[in-house]
Structure formats: structure tokens, C-alpha cells
Design an enzyme around this catalytic site. Structure first.
Site, PDB file in Angstrom:
ATOM      1  N   GLY A   1       0.778  -1.244   0.000  1.00 36.04           N
ATOM      2  CA  GLY A   1       0.000   0.000   0.000  1.00 36.04           C
ATOM      3  C   GLY A   1       0.807   1.291   0.000  1.00 36.04           C
ATOM      4  O   GLY A   1       0.374   2.299  -0.543  1.00 36.04           O
TER       5      GLY A   1
ATOM      6  N   ASP B   1      -5.039   2.448  10.597  1.00 41.25           N
ATOM      7  CA  ASP B   1      -6.462   2.257  10.885  1.00 41.25           C
ATOM      8  C   ASP B   1      -6.600   1.903  12.361  1.00 41.25           C
ATOM      9  O   ASP B   1      -6.717   2.773  13.209  1.00 41.25           O
ATOM     10  CB  ASP B   1      -7.001   1.176   9.948  1.00 41.25           C
ATOM     11  CG  ASP B   1      -8.501   0.987  10.080  1.00 41.25           C
ATOM     12  OD1 ASP B   1      -9.159   1.839  10.698  1.00 41.25           O
ATOM     13  OD2 ASP B   1      -9.027  -0.009   9.561  1.00 41.25           O
TER      14      ASP B   1
ATOM     15  N   VAL C   1     -11.006   3.475   2.115  1.00 40.22           N
ATOM     16  CA  VAL C   1     -10.444   4.283   1.031  1.00 40.22           C
ATOM     17  C   VAL C   1      -9.583   3.457   0.078  1.00 40.22           C
ATOM     18  O   VAL C   1      -9.006   2.443   0.473  1.00 40.22           O
ATOM     19  CB  VAL C   1      -9.627   5.475   1.588  1.00 40.22           C
ATOM     20  CG1 VAL C   1     -10.538   6.502   2.232  1.00 40.22           C
ATOM     21  CG2 VAL C   1      -8.549   5.012   2.570  1.00 40.22           C
TER      22      VAL C   1
HETATM   23  P1  IMP Z   1      -4.395  -1.469  10.876  1.00 39.07           P
HETATM   24  O1  IMP Z   1      -3.575  -2.598  11.373  1.00 39.07           O
HETATM   25  O2  IMP Z   1      -5.838  -1.617  11.252  1.00 39.07           O
HETATM   26  O3  IMP Z   1      -3.861  -0.098  11.299  1.00 39.07           O
HETATM   27  O4  IMP Z   1      -4.421  -1.560   9.299  1.00 39.07           O
HETATM   28  C1  IMP Z   1      -3.382  -1.064   8.575  1.00 39.07           C
HETATM   29  C2  IMP Z   1      -3.348  -1.586   7.157  1.00 39.07           C
HETATM   30  O5  IMP Z   1      -4.627  -2.011   6.682  1.00 39.07           O
HETATM   31  C3  IMP Z   1      -2.934  -0.450   6.230  1.00 39.07           C
HETATM   32  O6  IMP Z   1      -1.535  -0.390   6.110  1.00 39.07           O
HETATM   33  C4  IMP Z   1      -3.632  -0.802   4.946  1.00 39.07           C
HETATM   34  O7  IMP Z   1      -2.824  -1.649   4.173  1.00 39.07           O
HETATM   35  C5  IMP Z   1      -4.881  -1.538   5.378  1.00 39.07           C
HETATM   36  N1  IMP Z   1      -6.044  -0.630   5.416  1.00 39.07           N
HETATM   37  C6  IMP Z   1      -6.629  -0.080   6.501  1.00 39.07           C
HETATM   38  N2  IMP Z   1      -7.652   0.714   6.171  1.00 39.07           N
HETATM   39  C7  IMP Z   1      -7.725   0.665   4.822  1.00 39.07           C
HETATM   40  C8  IMP Z   1      -8.576   1.319   3.856  1.00 39.07           C
HETATM   41  O8  IMP Z   1      -9.493   2.095   4.163  1.00 39.07           O
HETATM   42  N3  IMP Z   1      -8.323   1.021   2.560  1.00 39.07           N
HETATM   43  C9  IMP Z   1      -7.338   0.176   2.154  1.00 39.07           C
HETATM   44  N4  IMP Z   1      -6.500  -0.434   3.013  1.00 39.07           N
HETATM   45  C10 IMP Z   1      -6.698  -0.183   4.338  1.00 39.07           C
HETATM   46 MG    MG Z   2      -0.485  -1.374   4.505  1.00 42.48          MG
END
Ligand code: IMP
Ligand code: MG
Length: 178
Positions: free
Chosen positions: A46, A105, A155
Site C-alpha cells: 500500500g 487504521d 479508502v
Molecule cells: P491497521 O492494522 O488496522 O492499522 O491496518 C493497517 C493496514 O490495513 C494499512 O496499512 C492498509 O494496508 C490496510 N487498510 C486499513 N484501512 C484501509 C482502507 O481504508 N483502505 C485500504 N486499506 C486499508
Molecule cells: Mg499497509
């Protein structure tokens, strides 16, 4: 289905706004790391678009490296399970590391990666994230550079995907809830 004619996606952050913000972040990093040679670590997949633009807006002697983790699989919800799929090639010992993330996130992925890398004794470690969820209460204190706080929509674009698609949009769009 071509992304631009895809009416499920509405523009949230324009390409112009992104490029202005990335230039600001790059200038800030250039000032903060003056005289140092930071190691920029992009989190695949990403962060790759953000990383490519960010490094070109930094006027320092930098090194880049990448690691790949998976946390979401094909779903739009965090599983909390982080898997290292590709580790770094560079030695972190004594380096000033800037971890480059697309979006924070829940912060689960980030905490995991920071703990994992801290064991290699970098001189310092901080995070540059293009986006952070607005409602996330305790964003990790390592997150020093933030592009945009964003609402709770899922997103896509500018590197971010939904099931592998739409990473190549020039803007960040929100998926319409169906
Ligand atoms: P976390 O562990 O919940 O903070 O998720 C982080 C990872 O999830 C990010 O680095 C993204 O790759 C993916 N991610 C989280 N939210 C989104 C989104 O809205 N769209 C696409 N990928 C997301
Ligand atoms: Mg990521």
C-alpha cells in the site's frame, strides 16, 4: 471496469492535495534529519506510491528498503493478525529509520512492525503515514508525519486497494457503502 468510470468510488483527496502535502512532509523531513542519512522503510504494498513521491521530495542522502506484511487478506476489516511476508535487506543497527505507511487504521499493524524492528537497535525510529483514521484515539506516538486525518470510509487509490484493485488511482477515493 476502469477506475475512473467506476461510480462506486468518490474522490476524497485530490491528486493536487496529495502532491502538495507530500511536498510539505518531504520538506519537514529534510529539515528534521539535516546532516543525517535516514533509512526510509516502505510497507508493501500500500505505501509504494506514497513512498515513491515522498522520497523524491526529500533533499537528503537517504537509503530505501521495503518490507511486506499482510493484515487484511481480502476483507475490509482488520484481522489483527500480522504476517511478515518480506523482511528488510538493510541492517537497522544505528540507523535513523522512517517507516512509511499508507494508512493507520486500528494501529495493530504499526505496533507489530515497530516492536519487530525495535529489536534491531535502530538509532531512532518514527513513522510517516499518508492517512490516519480520524477517530483513532491513541495514535502511536511514533507517528510524527501525518498527511491526512480521514473519516471512517474504506479508502482506495494512491497505493491503497480493495481486494488488490484500484491502487493506481491518482487520487484517494472513498468506497460507497452498499
Ligand atoms: P491497521 O492494522 O488496522 O492499522 O491496518 C493497517 C493496514 O490495513 C494499512 O496499512 C492498509 O494496508 C490496510 N487498510 C486499513 N484501512 C484501509 C482502507 O481504508 N483502505 C485500504 N486499506 C486499508
Ligand atoms: Mg499497509
Amino acid at each position: 471496469m476502469t477506475p475512473d468510470s467506476n461510480n462506486e468510488v468518490t474522490e476524497l483527496i485530490s491528486a493536487e492535495a496529495i502532491s502538495q502535502k507530500v511536498a510539505e512532509l518531504g520538506a519537514q523531513i529534510t529539515r528534521d534529519y539535516k546532516g543525517k542519512n535516514p533509512l526510509m522503510v516502505g510497507v508493501l504494498r500500500g505505501a509504494v506510491v506514497f513512498m515513491a513521491d515522498l522520497v523524491r521530495s526529500i533533499d537528503l542522502d537517504i537509503t530505501i528498503d521495503f518490507m511486506a506484511v499482510s493484515s487484511y487478506g481480502e476483507s475490509t476489516k482488520s484481522s489483527g493478525v500480522v504476517r511478515i511476508q518480506k523482511d528488510l535487506d538493510e541492517d537497522l543497527k544505528g540507523r535513523h529509520v522512517i517507516l512509511v505507511e499508507d494508512i493507520i487504521d486500528t494501529g495493530l499493524t504499526l505496533s507489530y512492525i515497530l516492536d519487530y524492528l525495535a529489536a534491531r537497535e535502530p538509532a531512532s525510529m518514527c513513522v510517516a503515514a499518508l492517512m490516519v483514521r480520524e477517530l483513532e484515539e491513541d495514535v502511536n506516538e511514533s507517528v510524527k508525519y501525518i498527511g491526512f486525518p480521514i473519516p471512517d470510509d474504506f479508502v482506495v487509490g494512491y497505493g491503497l486497494d480493495i481486494a488488490g484493485r484500484l491502487r493506481n488511482l491518482r487520487y484517494v477515493g472513498a468506497l460507497k457503502k452498499t
